[in-house]
Design an enzyme around this catalytic site. Structure first.
Site, mmCIF file in Angstrom:
data_model
loop_
_atom_site.group_PDB
_atom_site.id
_atom_site.type_symbol
_atom_site.label_atom_id
_atom_site.label_comp_id
_atom_site.label_asym_id
_atom_site.label_seq_id
_atom_site.Cartn_x
_atom_site.Cartn_y
_atom_site.Cartn_z
ATOM 1 N N THR A 1 8.245 69.892 2.650
ATOM 2 C CA THR A 1 7.474 70.490 1.562
ATOM 3 C C THR A 1 6.048 69.962 1.616
ATOM 4 O O THR A 1 5.784 68.874 2.118
ATOM 5 C CB THR A 1 8.023 70.081 0.176
ATOM 6 N N ASP A 2 5.127 70.733 1.074
ATOM 7 C CA ASP A 2 3.783 70.197 0.906
ATOM 8 C C ASP A 2 3.858 69.069 -0.138
ATOM 9 O O ASP A 2 4.848 68.918 -0.851
ATOM 10 C CB ASP A 2 2.806 71.303 0.484
#
Ligand SMILES: *[C@@H]1O[C@H](CO)[C@@H](O)[C@H](O)[C@H]1NC(C)=O
Ligand SMILES: *[C@@H]1O[C@H](CO)[C@@H](O)[C@H](O)[C@H]1NC(C)=O
Ligand SMILES: *[C@@H]1O[C@H](CO)[C@@H](O)[C@H](O)[C@H]1NC(C)=O
Ligand SMILES: *[C@@H]1O[C@H](CO)[C@@H](O)[C@H](O)[C@H]1NC(C)=O
Ligand SMILES: *[C@@H]1O[C@H](CO)[C@@H](O)[C@H](O)[C@H]1NC(C)=O
Ligand SMILES: *[C@@H]1O[C@H](CO)[C@@H](O)[C@H](O)[C@H]1NC(C)=O
Length: 768
Positions: free
Chosen positions: A296-297
């Site tokens: 994920t960012d």
């Protein structure tokens, strides 16, 4: 006493952190690795430490030994070691967008390695259109990265490159990308990833370092008029998704074999990308078969829960992300909530095992579980291999190859160093150092500012003209004074991270503040050539400069990296013949006044007057166009070989035999061996050697809202004066000529396709 105890333990905890960090950063100068059998011979008995076994076997062995809590500790970027198994803490977050970066906690510079080679920001590298160069840069960066890993200064997992399409000229992160075209972005991404990942011993399963293609998907708005990337819902049509936003990611996985993909902050059609099982498990894992991990960012899951309020409880967000295909969380959301999600029955251990296994498999492919890295391939790399003369020279060479000559009146460039007694260097970016790097930078080896580069060749007089790039008040009189006395003027203008950056999209695409006033004032009084150098990430509306006859040349230099000033001087004084081409459209300011940045549509809408985006769909005025770029030489093209008719064989019972079809599905059966060659002879008709990019574009028949023109392929050649060469394009009908229809299916349009090379056109009839 409880609060006091709390403070005490917190202090103790921080102390621990500081202690272990400083050990990692400057103390031992040693790589972090697992399976250190020399200090713990017992580890020999664990199959996961046995490098002769295959990755899958080793990973299952490791997973079988871990508790649920230990597994969850490996779902976040600050992964928690398991000391009883000889596994240390590991920091997953390092970056290497255009050189090893200090962004992200995994990488640090120190007295031992004070800097790394800082290449031009990606948008300028893309402008080289030199496909082999993308890989060459990646290879140098991964060598420096490995060297830094060996002395405990970097990780092995790098969250680069950024291959989002540069959809809107205002995007602050457009600088990080290879531009607006899906073909160029795909080639850049796959090339850079190969350069980072491929090992010199040809072992395809193992990795030199692990790259990551980001941000998946349709992410290209940071912060514009109150719209924030953290909760922006990108409304994207199936057609735009599959022919514009997805191709670079697909190529990155399939052609680049990337070890990781990062999902973005934004939503796509109402679903956060990091919680969308179709986009993650379905496409990346299912259709493209990613060999690696989905991350994920930082910190997408927090945003999904706290900002987007997408689920009712944090445990639901944790479960949704991992069930959708997320393997690693940048942040600590999963370490906080994954266990709760399991307890509540929202997430099961089988799914956690999958995520963990993908993470551990990547680390095994990197050699992290093979014991002492100094005894492995790349074990001999160290500080001596960072910032070598050759690497720094390559940084200069990339900048030279990328610089785009946009205007050049007869008799302007190149300047002759022997006939210039006095060069005025004016503008807020003249003495730029850090600005030249762009974002996601590291500490460079050294800087050559434009002023320093130019002063090395001729006598210069310097006048900044503005206090900074915002140029609230131009120092017009002082600038005019030096300009009027000089033989030639170089104006180094543009932007920096205060104008276009991560979390900062532009509202206007004109030059900031009074820069235009300064430029025009200088142009009015100069007696010799006036060279306007634009140091920016995105395009700027400089129509005024294009139209002003006293501004004799315009160069776009992107953010040209540590050696940018030397490269600029090389081009201005003809030590290098420029050949860069714009990787994005330069729109007029009126375009951004008219178009909402939030409108994701690529195609124009005649009903609303929406003009569409990029050279593929936008038909309005431009300041400069995709592919623009001059040289000090001229090049001519002639068509040597091109078919006029292509017949696609369909099965006897195919419906298109009985009814009229405008297009056919680009599926395996149809696509077998439907390819042809285009041969173009290219000649350098000028007086100087130079490199030239040949673009092969096609205008397809008008079906399925097709683009007005799209790039099929490109090839760059170096030619001596009067030299000529044959360029052979091999065009695969399904791969290159196809387009995506309204439902997201790939089709080959039947009818007349007009091919373009330079100003040549050739009509090709595709029929059944
Ligand atoms: C675990 O969860 C996944 C996804 O919800 C499901 O497909 C699978 O059947 C579950 N496995 C077990 C053993 O419960
Ligand atoms: C240019 O900038 C450097 C520092 O970045 C400074 O040392 C130098 O004095 C500046 N040059 C001029 C001429 O102002
Ligand atoms: C161009 O330069 C000449 C002097 O060389 C000046 O008279 C004229 O006004 C200038 N034009 C512009 C548009 O700056
Ligand atoms: C731009 O977006 C705003 C807010 O979403 C909307 O009110 C406006 O009509 C849009 N303008 C155009 C030109 O689409
Ligand atoms: C086509 O390009 C060549 C050089 O590339 C130029 O000499 C010629 O004038 C151009 N022809 C047209 C019609 O623009
Ligand atoms: C591409 O870059 C490489 C590495 O700098 C260089 O050797 C080569 O000449 C370039 N190709 C062209 C056509 O300029």
């Amino acid at each position: 006493m409880a609060p006091a105890r709390h403070v005490f333990s917190l202090c103790f905890y921080l102390f621990c952190i500081i202690l272990s960090n400083s050990r990692l950063i400057s103390g031992q100068n040693k790589a972090v690795f697992a399976c250190d059998v020399s200090s713990n011979p017992g580890l020999k008995n664990f199959s996961f430490c046995d490098s002769s076994l295959d990755v899958k076997t080793r990973v299952s062995d490791l997973v079988s030994r871990l508790t649920l809590q230990e597994k969850i500790g490996w779902l976040v970027n600050g992964a928690k070691g398991v000391s009883r198994l000889g596994i240390p803490n590991y920091q997953w977050w390092s970056e290497a967008l255009h050189g090893v970066s200090y962004v992200g906690p995994g990488t640090k510079f120190s007295g031992l390695v004070p800097g790394a080679t800082s290449f031009p920001q990606v948008i300028l590298t893309a402008a080289t259109f030199n496909e082999s160069l993308f890989e060459i840069i990646g290879k140098v960066v991964s060598t420096e990265a490995r060297a830094m890993y060996n002395v405990g200064l970097a990780g092995l997992t790098f969250w680069s490159p950024n291959i989002n399409i540069f959809r809107d000229p205002r995007w602050g992160r457009g600088q990080e990308t290879p531009g607006e075209d899906p073909v160029l972005s795909s080639k850049y991404g796959a090339g850079y990833v190969r350069g980072l990942q491929q090992r010199d011993d040809g072992d395809k399963e193992r990795l030199k370092v692990a790259a990551c293609c980001k941000h998946y998907t349709a992410y290209d708005l940071d912060n514009w008029k109150g719209f924030q990337r953290y909760n922006f819902d990108a409304v994207v049509t199936k057609q735009d998704l599959d022919d514009t936003f997805q191709p670079p990611f697909k190529s990155c996985v399939l052609d680049g074999n990337v070890a990781s993909v990062m999902c973005s902050y934004n939503q796509v059609n109402g679903k956060p990308t990091c919680g969308d099982p179709d986009l993650l498990a379905g496409v990346i894992r299912g259709q493209w078969n990613l060999n690696g991990y989905i991350v994920t960012d930082c910190d997408s899951l927090n945003e999904m829960f706290y900002t987007q309020k997408y689920t009712k409880t944090p445990e639901e967000t944790a479960a949704l992300s991992v069930n959708s295909g997320v393997d690693l969380n940048c942040g600590d959301f999963l370490s906080s909530f994954a266990l709760g999600a399991v307890t509540k029955g929202l997430l099961n251990e089988t799914v956690i095992d999958r995520a963990m296994s993908n993470n551990f498999a990547t680390m095994m492919r990197l050699g992290f579980f093979d014991g002492d890295p100094s005894k492995q391939i790349y074990g001999n790399l160290g500080p001596k291999d960072v910032c070598t003369e050759a690497n720094q020279e390559l940084a200069r060479e990339v900048a030279r190859q990328g610089i785009v000559l946009l205007k050049n009146t007869e008799g302007s460039l190149p300047l002759s160093a022997t006939s210039i007694q006095n060069l005025a260097v004016i503008g807020p970016n003249s003495n730029a150092t850090h600005t030249m790097l762009g974002n996601y930078e590291g500490t460079p080896c050294k800087y050559t500012s434009p002023l320093k580069g130019l002063a090395a060749l001729v006598a210069t007089v310097y006048q900044p003209g503005c206090a900074d790039v915002k140029c609230a008040t131009a120092q017009v009189d002082a600038a005019k004074k030096v300009a009027s006395m000089a033989d030639a003027v170089v104006l180094v203008m543009g932007s920096d991270q205060s104008i276009e950056a991560e979390s900062l999209d532009r509202v206007d695409i004109t030059l900031p503040g009074q820069q235009k006033l300064l430029i025009n004032s200088v142009a009015e009084v100069s007696k010799g050539p006036v060279i306007l150098v634009l140091m920016t990430g995105g395009g700027v509306d400089v129509q005024f400069a294009k139209d002003n006859p006293n501004i004799t040349s315009i160069l776009w230099v992107g953010f040209p990296g540590e050696a940018g000033g030397a490269a600029i001087a090389d081009v201005i004084f003809g030590l290098y013949n420029p050949g860069g081409k714009l990787p994005m459209t330069w729109y007029p300011q009126s375009y951004v006044d008219q178009v909402n940045m939030t409108n994701m549509n690529m195609r124009p809408d005649p009903e609303t007057g929406y003009p569409g985006r990029t050279y593929r769909f936008y038909k309005g005025d431009t300041v400069f166009s995709f592919g623009d770029g001059l040289s000090y030489s001229q090049f001519s093209h002639s068509l040597v070989k091109a078919p006029q008719l292509i017949s696609v064989q369909l099965q006897e019972d195919h419906e298109c035999h009985s009814s009229t079809c405008k297009s056919i599905n680009a599926v395996e059966d149809t696509c077998k061996n439907v390819a042809f060659d285009i041969h173009v002879r290219v000649k350098n008709t000028g007086k100087l050697s130079g490199s030239h990019t040949i673009f092969l574009f096609s205008t397809p028949p008008e079906v399925h809202n097709s683009p007005q023109k799209h790039l099929l392929d490109f090839e760059k050649l170096h030619l001596t004066p009067q030299g000529e060469e044959l360029v052979r394009f091999s065009v695969d009908v399904c791969k290159h000529l196809s387009l995506v229809d309204e439902n997201g299916n790939r089709k080959v349009a039947l009818g007349l396709h007009v091919l373009h090379v330079g100003n040549l056109t050739h009509t090709l009839n595709v029929r059944i």
